[in-house]
Structure formats: C-alpha cells, structure tokens
Design an enzyme around this catalytic site. Structure first.
Site, PDB file in Angstrom:
ATOM      1  N   SER A  92      -1.026 -15.790   5.571  1.00 14.37           N
ATOM      2  CA  SER A  92      -0.873 -16.446   4.267  1.00 14.37           C
ATOM      3  C   SER A  92      -2.085 -17.242   3.768  1.00 14.37           C
ATOM      4  O   SER A  92      -2.103 -17.659   2.616  1.00 14.37           O
ATOM      5  CB  SER A  92       0.348 -17.365   4.288  1.00 14.37           C
ATOM      6  OG  SER A  92       1.519 -16.610   4.146  1.00 14.37           O
ATOM      7  N   LYS A 131      -1.324 -26.927  -1.022  1.00 11.20           N
ATOM      8  CA  LYS A 131      -0.149 -26.044  -1.112  1.00 11.20           C
ATOM      9  C   LYS A 131       1.123 -26.885  -1.128  1.00 11.20           C
ATOM     10  O   LYS A 131       1.261 -27.816  -0.330  1.00 11.20           O
ATOM     11  CB  LYS A 131      -0.168 -25.096   0.091  1.00 11.20           C
ATOM     12  CG  LYS A 131       0.877 -23.997   0.075  1.00 11.20           C
ATOM     13  CD  LYS A 131       0.660 -23.055   1.262  1.00 11.20           C
ATOM     14  CE  LYS A 131       1.627 -21.895   1.281  1.00 11.20           C
ATOM     15  NZ  LYS A 131       1.385 -20.992   2.422  1.00 11.20           N
ATOM     16  N   SER A 147       1.041 -16.108   1.306  1.00  6.45           N
ATOM     17  CA  SER A 147       1.822 -16.970   0.443  1.00  6.45           C
ATOM     18  C   SER A 147       1.016 -18.095  -0.225  1.00  6.45           C
ATOM     19  O   SER A 147       1.483 -18.680  -1.193  1.00  6.45           O
ATOM     20  CB  SER A 147       2.949 -17.608   1.253  1.00  6.45           C
ATOM     21  OG  SER A 147       2.434 -18.466   2.240  1.00  6.45           O
TER      22      SER A 147
END
Lengths: 98, 487
Positions: B178, B79, B154
């Site tokens: 997330s 990420k 997310s």
C-alpha cells in the site's frame, strides 16, 4: 482444503452471524460467489508440502520484551468516552440486554 | 519561492535559516491542497487552522533563535489511518466517519516533534484494504498523471498529494504493497520499512502482523529523512524493534561497487508489460554501471504469495475489525432494539464492501473445522516464503523487481472483480509476508507517459542499502518527466 468451493448461501449466513454482520440478500449472493472464487484460488496452497513446517504468525519473530508496570497519566474518563454514540455519565449506553 | 522544487531537507533548512517562513510555505501547501480537491480528492480532511497555527509557532521559535528539528516547518500529509489528536480520523470508513481521536499516533507525535506541519489527512482505501483507492467511503482519488486513472492504493491520497506537489512528503501505511504500489503509479518514492522499524501505536489496525507505516516523498533523500524521524523503538508498541536508527538522510548517491544485486526469475515473467520490463531493465543497468554485481536468483514460493496473503490478512482483519461494535466509538445504527441487533446493524451499515468481504473471508478461514486447512496452512507457507528470502540474502544484498506488471489502470477497470484486484499485488506481497523492507521509486515511463517504478528489497533492518541503491538509480535516471497536473 479441496479445490471444490464449500461456500453456499447457508454458509455465508452462518459466517455473517459469527462475524456479527447484518448482510442484505444481495450481499449474501455476492459474497457467496466472490468468496467461492477466492477460496478456489487459495486452494492452490494444498499443493505445497508443509509437513513439519512451523506456522509463521508474525513478521519478525523477536522475543517478547518486558517493561516495568508503572502507573502513568493516561486519558481521562471523559476523553475515553468522548466518541461514544450514547453515554450516561461515565458509562456507555446500550439497548436493554434483558 | 519555487515550491515545486523544494525538497523536505531544503524547506527545513531554509525555514531554520530564516530564508523562508513556515507560514508562507504552509499557506502555499494548503492552497494547493484546497485547489486540487475537486480534481484529485486526495484529502479527507484539510487541517487549515491547526496547520497555520503550528506554522506560526514554528516561525516564532525560529525567530527566537531556537533549533526546531529536522522537519522544521515542512508541510506533510498524513494518511487518514494514523490517529491525530483532536483531528477527525476516519480510515476512509463510514464506521469511523465522525471519530475524533483523544490521542495521537507515535508517528504523528514524532513528526510534530521534528517540526513537521500536518496540513491534512489523506484519502485511502477503507481500512487500507485495496490497491486502487476506489474502496474509500469518501470517493476515489485521481492520479495526477492521468485523471482517468487510479493513483494506486491503499495510500492513494498520500501518493497523489506528493505527485501533485501539494506536499514534498507524506505518510502512508503498507500491509501488502500500500505504499510501494501507489508510489509506483504516481511516479514518487515510497519506503515500506522492516516490520518493527516504525511504531504502529495509534495506527488503525488492519492486519497486525503485516501493517507498517512508512514515508512517501518526492526524492529518495526526502523519504530517507522522513524514515529517520519516524523510526525507532516505542514502548507503546511491543512489536517495535529495538534496533539502532541509522542516519538514512546522510546517504548519498555515489557508486554501489560490490553491491550484490539479485534478480528473482519468478518476478520477470510473461505478463509484465513491455514498458515496465524496459524501465526496470534500465534501472538494473544503472546499478550495474555503478559497480553492482548482478545475478539471477530464485524465490520459488513467489507464486503462492497472493493466496497466503489473502488468507492471513483477512483473518487478522476479521479479528481487528471486531472492535467496531457501535458502542464505544464509531457509527451506531439507529434502528436496533437489542444489543445483538445493534452490533449487526452498526457493522452492516458502517462497513463498506471490501472490509465486509475480508471480515467474511477471515471469519470463515478461522472458523471451527477450517482453521487448520486455511489459516494454519497459510502461516506455514508464509514461513517457506520467508525462507526463500533468507536464502537469497545469503547470496545477494539487494533484490530488484518490478512493482506491478503494468502502470496505473483506469478507474473502474478492476473494481468489480476482487480477485483481479488482488492479483495486482503479486510482487509486493511476498516481501510483506517476510517482514523485509522495500523501496519503490520511479525508473521510467510508458509510451503514453505514465510513470513506472522499480522495487528494491533487502534483508531485515537493511533499509540503508535500499536508500543507497535508490539514490544511485535516481541520480542516473535518463529522463525525469514533469507531472502534467499543474497547480
């Protein structure tokens, strides 16, 4: 905390100034509505009796641990400043303050 | 090479045993990443040159007879909120659009030491603020199960990359769901570890009392191995816990005889879509058939989770995001003539709508005259939420719940209504507030074929129980559908 929203445009402008955030007029209007809605929603917490409840500010309440304060090799000044938008030698450059 | 079917462990073993070359595995992964970009947009940066160089080094080490590590040559996606030395790290924000970190996060260092090859930095909601990946300054990520739907957020890019078989595993972060929510929407496995299990050093901070890094993967075993690699005390993160790291990857699917499973009645309420209810019930039945004792429990404070979270997280975010001032790093407005104007304009132009909204909300809730009514009150109710879980874990080992009320929603469906988006997190927020670990894994599909996940929760540092129960559910799942998006 009351269920009546305390948010008006003047409050939004004050908060934006505290947060050092330039907002457009459109954003001010949008956040006035949206923050009002969110704060109305969170006002449900006033129903909960929290008398004598210690606030929980971190997820696991472990003891603070200490470590030796040793000098270690860290980043060089050039590395630290490598992302500065403007610099002068090993200094960050900003607009005139005075 | 049947890339689609290779798990993390198999890849590492085959490369270490010289049955496969790291270079061919990594090249295949990179090709898939590049090819998928126009449909999925799951990457912000693809690190082709660095990845190929690393793969070559690994092949050299292997041919020289060296043991590389448990992730020997495994391509992983990270990420884009974890710092990678020399590789752009943006947090999906314009304000960090050109930021090249001079150091790496501890998690990235650990992955690399274990032999993993980072093939790219995945897309996310800006500063990890969102549940749909629609808040990215680099465009929305598409769900490989249906390109008109969100992948969740997310960690949307990390979820989509694994679901589309670009990498067998990825790294996400979870502040209020997330990792678990996008894993659920994309039909993969995601683990949010106990707060403190994994170092947060070098992770762009959103809400520091909640943020936690965790693995996302094709199988429970792959996720467990990744967790094992990234866990542990780090002297650079004083909140990382000095707790022994178990051999999570050795946990096998056998029975769960005697495991006490709790079903919180507050999580099985009206409003959960019928397909979700049915799939979660099937997962519960699998655990029951494998010897678990299932009982109803109560977590009465559940309904206040969203209100507590959407005060605490914005408060912490408003403080954390104050570092973006246009001076030391990040975006700088070009029109400012005074220092104050420079701050205001750089931040106003650099942040997207959601971070701004949260900065405003957090600044308000922390401001003089409102602090006690909002921030302090939320922290008090947070304790009551944690006490709910403490009490529940005296009666049960594992709590089973849905992850969300429905499957992945359509792109655009909730993006104009922040409150509707926040309500999506109802089942993932309370565990985050309590700091306990959770796993989300696939347990079925809707009638249209969209994946549905189940969330398992345990007490602090009891990830092993989640992995054990997760293995059992995974091994006994009736049907496993193939993702329709092919590469």
């Amino acid at each position: 905390m009351s269920s009546q929203s305390q948010i008006d445009k003047k409050t939004i402008q004050k908060i934006a100034s505290l947060a050092q955030l330039a907002l457009t007029a459109k954003e001010e209007d949008l956040y006035t509505t949206q923050l009002g809605q969110i704060l109305n929603y969170v006002s449900q917490l006033s129903e909960v009796n929290t008398e004598n409840i210690e606030p929980m500010v971190t997820a696991t309440e472990m003891l603070v641990t200490f470590r030796e304060d040793e000098v270690k090799k860290m980043l060089t000044p050039d590395e630290v400043l490598s992302n500065a938008p403007e610099r002068s030698g090993h200094l960050f450059k900003v607009p005139p303050v005075l | 090479m049947d890339f689609d079917k290779l798990s993390v462990k198999t890849i590492a073993e085959k490369i270490q045993n010289k049955e496969l070359k790291a270079q061919e595995v990594v090249a295949e992964s990179l090709n898939r990443a590049k090819k998928s970009q126009k449909d999925l947009n799951s990457f912000i940066t693809i690190c082709e040159a660095e990845a190929l160089k690393k793969a070559e080094q690994i092949d050299k080490q292997v041919s020289g007879g060296k043991g590389v590590g448990p992730l020997c040559g495994v391509p992983v996606a990270v990420k884009d909120i974890l710092l990678t030395k020399g590789i752009k790290t943006t947090a999906a924000s314009k304000i960090l659009g050109n930021f090249i970190p001079p150091y790496s996060s501890t998690v990235v260092e650990k992955l690399e030491r274990a032999g993993a090859v980072i093939i790219g930095k995945t897309n996310l909601d800006e500063f990890a603020m969102g549940a749909s990946n629609e808040n990215s300054a680099f465009g929305v990520v598409k769900n490989p199960w249906d390109l008109t739907r969100v992948p969740g957020g997310s960690s949307g890019g990390s979820a989509a990359a694994v679901a589309a078989k670009i990498t067998p595993a990825s790294i996400g972060t979870d502040t209020g769901g997330s990792i678990r929510e996008p894993a659920n929407f994309c039909g993969i496995v995601g683990i949010k570890p106990t707060y403190g299990r994994v170092s947060r050093f070098g992770v762009v901070a959103f809400a520091s009392s909640l943020d936690q890094v965790g693995p996302m993967a094709d199988t429970v075993e792959s996720a467990a191995l990744m967790l094992e690699v990234i866990s542990g005390k780090d002297e650079k993160d004083s909140t990382s816990a000095n707790v022994a790291v178990e051999e999570f990857s050795k946990i096998k699917a056998k029975d769960v005889k005697g495991l006490r499973v709790g079903l919180p009645k507050e999580y099985f309420v009206d409003g959960i879509e019928a397909d979700v209810k049915k799939s979660v019930e099937e997962a519960i039945k699998i655990l029951k058939d494998a010897g678990a004792q299932v009982k109803e429990i109560s977590l009465p404070m559940t309904k206040h989770g969203i209100a507590v979270y959407y005060l605490i997280a914005p408060c912490e975010a408003s403080a954390n995001l104050s570092r973006y001032d246009g001076i030391r790093f990040g975006y700088r407005s070009s029109d400012a003539t005074s220092l104050e104007e420079l701050y205001k304009r750089s931040r106003g132009e650099g942040f997207g709508a959601e971070p701004k909204r949260r900065i405003m909300l957090g600044t308000f809730a922390l401001s003089s005259g409102y602090y006690d009514a909002y921030y302090k009150k939320a922290c008090q109710v947070r304790r009551l939420i944690k006490e709910d879980f403490d009490k529940a874990f005296t009666q049960v080992d594992v709590i089973v719940t849905p992850v969300t009320t429905g499957p992945a929603f359509k792109i655009g469906d909730k993006s104009s209504d922040p409150l509707a988006m926040y309500l999506n997190d109802i089942f993932t927020l309370p565990p985050s507030l309590a700091g306990i670990p959770g796993i989300s894994l696939n347990c079925g599909y809707t009638k249209q074929g969209l994946p549905i996940g189940v969330q398992l929760l345990s007490n602090h540092f009891e990830e092993a129980k989640l992995i054990q129960a997760g293995c059992v559910i995974e091994a006994n799942q009736k049907e496993v559908k193939k993702v329709p998006y092919g590469l």
